[in-house]
Design an enzyme around this catalytic site. Structure first.
Site, PDB file in Angstrom:
ATOM      1  CG  ASP A 273      -3.432 -28.146  -3.764  1.00 28.95           C
ATOM      2  OD1 ASP A 273      -4.597 -27.451  -3.469  1.00 28.95           O
ATOM      3  OD2 ASP A 273      -2.622 -28.426  -3.061  1.00 28.95           O
TER       4      ASP A 273
ATOM      5  CG  ASP B  41      -3.562 -28.909   1.938  1.00 27.66           C
ATOM      6  OD1 ASP B  41      -2.934 -29.333   1.242  1.00 27.66           O
ATOM      7  OD2 ASP B  41      -3.803 -27.699   2.240  1.00 27.66           O
TER       8      ASP B  41
ATOM      9  CG  HIS C 107       6.459 -26.357   4.354  1.00 27.58           C
ATOM     10  ND1 HIS C 107       6.892 -26.120   3.211  1.00 27.58           N
ATOM     11  CD2 HIS C 107       5.329 -26.136   4.678  1.00 27.58           C
ATOM     12  CE1 HIS C 107       5.802 -25.917   2.414  1.00 27.58           C
ATOM     13  NE2 HIS C 107       4.822 -25.694   3.218  1.00 27.58           N
TER      14      HIS C 107
ATOM     15  CG  HIS D 107       1.086 -30.790  -1.077  1.00 30.40           C
ATOM     16  ND1 HIS D 107       0.955 -30.337  -2.197  1.00 30.40           N
ATOM     17  CD2 HIS D 107       0.018 -30.524  -0.314  1.00 30.40           C
ATOM     18  CE1 HIS D 107      -0.055 -29.525  -2.306  1.00 30.40           C
ATOM     19  NE2 HIS D 107      -0.405 -29.811  -1.129  1.00 30.40           N
ATOM     20  CG  LEU D 108       3.521 -37.770  -1.351  1.00 29.45           C
ATOM     21  CD1 LEU D 108       3.435 -39.369  -2.182  1.00 29.45           C
ATOM     22  CD2 LEU D 108       3.353 -38.082   0.037  1.00 29.45           C
TER      23      LEU D 108
ATOM     24  CG  ASN E  35       2.622 -28.460  -4.875  1.00 29.88           C
ATOM     25  OD1 ASN E  35       2.293 -29.674  -4.538  1.00 29.88           O
ATOM     26  ND2 ASN E  35       2.474 -27.505  -3.897  1.00 29.88           N
TER      27      ASN E  35
END
Lengths: 326, 456
Positions: free
Chosen positions: B181, B334, B338, B91-92, B123
């Protein structure tokens, strides 16, 4: 003796000696509450903040009166969950409160682990007044104190906890506490209310209430939340009362001198019938009285020391795990 | 030992040659153990790249002459060279959540972790469910990323699980797979249609297999630990029923189904059986599900909160067995950056996920060190395995192919220091963990895009 900790976060972390010490201290404060003048100057100049993120009357009042009887200044802050969504984080609230130099923050929060998070963050003492489904240590201490007023020891006593163990912080604290003091704990309720792996905390599971009552010295009825989950845990309140409610008919199979506890507030006619709640074995009112004494004892033990710098030098809570700086 | 990372993104000029204009750029990686399980290569070899492509891979010879300004010589005696690592699940966060990560920082973190190709999930904000977002990602990557960034398009519009995204247009814009995802596709009829439609594009559909009704607000694995901690549990069945559903739908439609981040013994059993029946099913496991169990949550550590959650020991054992027997095709991070805004809060309120790009290789080599998989299996799981699962033409040292490779010091001992991550985020439960084996140089198209230098 003094507790080797600045916070009270759980019964799990307490030793038998610490539990006994707290209850012993509570006994002496109970006598204060029976006096004409119910106030002692012990905690004059100390500040206690009751920070409640969940609605509570009984527990909050009990902590408030306990602080006031000790001459501490008690401030109540009730935060509704809805305002939290747009408002500041628990961490920021806590840091702001700490800047006002309280000696103790009493926290009730819907998230398990919230008091542990605060305890790690703050220099002041933190008392867990109920966190999520995790623990409610002051409740378990008052329950143990109440049973110990009727029995010399908990060693070998059979204690049955009935109801929604799955969602109950009272049950978890009591399973630890009663076990540490040597009692045999049986849990009873429909399988939907008995969580995975609870036996490993030191309890026997019995799905049949009549069997769970037989041989019990103490029965603790948990409050049933009638609308908790999207998917209900039992078909109807009627069926629950029928299969898991405590009534006089059921008690015919019980041991002589059985004691009945309930953390309150009760649902009359659901988990406990009015005749039982008001009956001679019921210790519901004693529990409330002892709750006040236990909370006075906790304040005394945690913040009643000669100076506040003393506990700053002590070990942080053993429950808090080291984590990265995020 | 203090480690300092150097990133070079600028293209180096080839030396001018008076007679021929510009001479073709040449690279030789000398004397390393070259391990490429897909081609059965495992020997001490020299790798030569010309013009950014593999030109020859051959044993060192005394007549070898790599002198001259056109040669970029990398001495790799005692080191391990493998095909460039591929991470098919990252997730970039760009566009939309650049405070957590952006394409540049994520790609640089990937390069530092030894990856030469990464796939990024849809996402973002806006969601990558249209060609314009896909193009934004590919353009941005071309400008700032030292490695190859391949976007994954949304399976349904807005990841809402209601209407199919324009999958054909997404493919044309550069998407290499489709996935919602993070959000399971709740409606089985939508999933059926999406799988059916994908067959005409011959791209895989990646399933985040989780039945939301069974997860029902759970925040960690359901078991002894969740019971003790008073946290709402997520049962294994939440994953198992969805994996079973999606396998049935893949067999119905003939689509290529890839199950993301398997975490339960039930899921690997279902996938193993489906593969035995000949279904076009592949799967990946994340390093954290292979190395940590739900006990890591004790202390309410939000860095141990992820979806799917860290499971029980029995699940880890089943995942290890599935790595060994080939049921699991790929190890994928994955990587889910955050900030403290999402993680420094109550456990219930914390976001799911951890960063993984800079720890994945070390953790995978740890599995080798523990005797769980062989080194060749570890390399397969990070190179040709994920490439095959996604249908990407890379992951092996093929003459004529883009010269992507990772040079590993298999004996280097190091400690995870999150504050030194190139990722913008620090959310990892592995801070302070001792590792053995690390990527010390990452090469993409014959260019060094990451080089670790040791400083005493």
């Amino acid at each position: 003796m003094k507790l080797k900790r600045k916070d009270l976060l759980s019964i799990e972390e307490l030793s038998v000696e610490e539990i006994s010490f707290i209850i012993e201290t509570a006994r002496s404060f109970k006598r204060v509450n029976e006096r004409d003048i119910k106030k002692v100057p012990t905690l004059r100049g100390k500040t206690v903040i009751n920070l409640f993120y969940e609605p509570s009357t009984r527990t909050r009042t009990s902590f408030e009166i306990a602080a006031k009887r000790m001459s501490a200044d008690a401030i109540n802050i009730s935060v509704s969950q809805s305002s939290v969504k747009k408002g500041e984080t628990l961490k920021d609230t806590a840091l702001n409160l700490e800047a006002m130099r309280p000696d103790c923050i009493v926290l009730r929060h819907a998230s398990s682990g919230a008091p542990a998070m605060l305890a790690e963050l703050l220099d002041c003492s933190v008392i867990n007044a109920g966190d999520g489904m995790h623990e409610h240590p002051s409740q378990a201490l008052l329950d143990m104190m109440t049973v110990l007023e009727r029995f010399d020891s908990l060693e070998g006593l059979n204690i049955t906890i009935v109801g929604d163990v799955s969602h109950s912080r009272v049950a978890r604290s009591n399973i630890y506490g009663f076990n540490k003091l040597g009692a045999n704990v049986t849990l009873c309720g429909p399988p939907t209310m008995i969580p995975h792996g609870i036996e490993e905390m030191g309890a026997t599971v019995e799905y049949d209430l009549d069997r769970a009552i037989r041989g019990a010295d103490v029965i603790m009825m948990l409050r049933i939340q009638l609308e908790r989950d999207r998917v209900p845990l039992f078909p109807t309140a009627r069926e629950y009362a029928d299969r898991y409610g405590l009534n006089l008919k059921r008690l015919k199979g019980a041991k002589e001198g059985l004691l009945i506890l309930h953390p309150g507030p009760i649902n009359r006619g659901v988990e406990i019938s009015p005749e039982v709640a008001d009956g001679p074995y019921s210790l519901l009112i004693d529990q409330v009285t002892n709750g006040l004494a236990v909370r006075m004892a906790l304040f005394y033990i945690l913040i009643g020391g000669p100076s506040e710098s003393e506990h700053e030098a002590e070990e942080p809570d053993s429950n808090g795990k080291e984590r990265g700086t995020a | 030992m203090k480690l300092k990372s150097l990133i070079r993104t600028e293209k180096r000029e080839a030396p001018p040659d008076e007679e021929h204009g510009y001479k073709m750029k040449r690279l030789v990686v000398k004397g390393a153990r070259v391990l490429d399980p897909a081609t059965g290569l495992d020997a001490k070899l020299n790798i030569i790249a010309m013009g950014g492509r593999f030109a020859s891979i051959r044993p060192p010879h005394e007549d070898d002459n790599y002198e001259g300004a056109e040669w970029d010589v990398v001495e790799a005696e005692g080191l391990l060279v493998v095909p460039g690592l591929i991470d098919i699940h990252t997730h970039l966060r760009e566009p939309g959540f650049e405070y957590k990560e952006d394409i540049e920082s994520g790609a640089k973190a990937a390069a530092a972790g030894g990856f030469t190709t990464i796939l990024c999930m849809a996402n973002t904000e806006p969601v990558n469910d249209s060609a314009s977002v896909t193009r934004l990602i590919t353009k941005r990557a071309a400008a700032v990323s030292p490695i190859k960034v391949l976007p994954i398009g949304a399976l349904t519009k807005g990841l809402e699980g209601r209407a199919l995204s324009e999958m054909g247009e997404l493919k044309d814009a550069g998407c290499v797979a489709f996935s919602d995802d993070g959000m399971p596709v709740k409606d089985p009829a939508i999933m059926r249609r999406a799988l059916e439609y994908s067959t005409s594009l011959n791209l895989p559909v990646i399933s985040h297999a989780e039945e939301p009704a069974l997860t029902g607000g759970g925040v960690m694995n359901e078991g002894v630990v969740s019971t003790r901690m008073g946290l709402k549990g997520i049962p294994n069945a939440s994953e198992d029923v969805m994996v079973a559903r999606d396998i049935a739908l893949a067999e119905l439609t003939g689509a290529r189904l890839h199950i993301a981040h398997v975490s339960t013994r039930g899921a690997v059993d279902l996938i193993r059986a489906a593969k035995a029946r000949g279904a076009k099913v592949t799967c990946e496991a994340a390093p954290h599900h292979l190395t940590l169990d739900h006990g890591a949550v004790v202390g309410y550590d939000t860095f141990a909160k992820m979806s799917p959650p860290l499971r029980a020991e029995e699940d880890i054992a089943a995942l290890h067995a599935a790595l060994k027997d080939g049921t699991i095709d790929a190890i994928a991070t994955d990587h889910a950056p955050h900030s403290s805004i999402e993680k420094d809060v109550e456990f219930d309120a914390a976001a799911n996920g951890i960063v993984g790009l800079e720890t994945a290789l070390g953790l995978t080599l740890g599995l080798v060190g523990d005797g769980i998989i062989s080194l060749a299996q570890a390399v397969t799981l990070l190179t040709s395995g994920p490439a095959r699962a996604m249908g990407i033409n890379s992951g092996t040292l093929k003459i004529g192919a883009s010269a992507d490779m990772t040079i590993i010091d298999p004996d280097m001992e190091w400690v995870v220091e999150p504050e030194k991550f190139l990722s913008k985020s620090r959310n990892t439960p592995y801070g302070g963990r001792a590792m053995k084996g690390r990527a010390i140089r990452t090469i993409v198209g014959g260019e060094t895009v990451y080089e670790m230098s040791a400083e005493g």
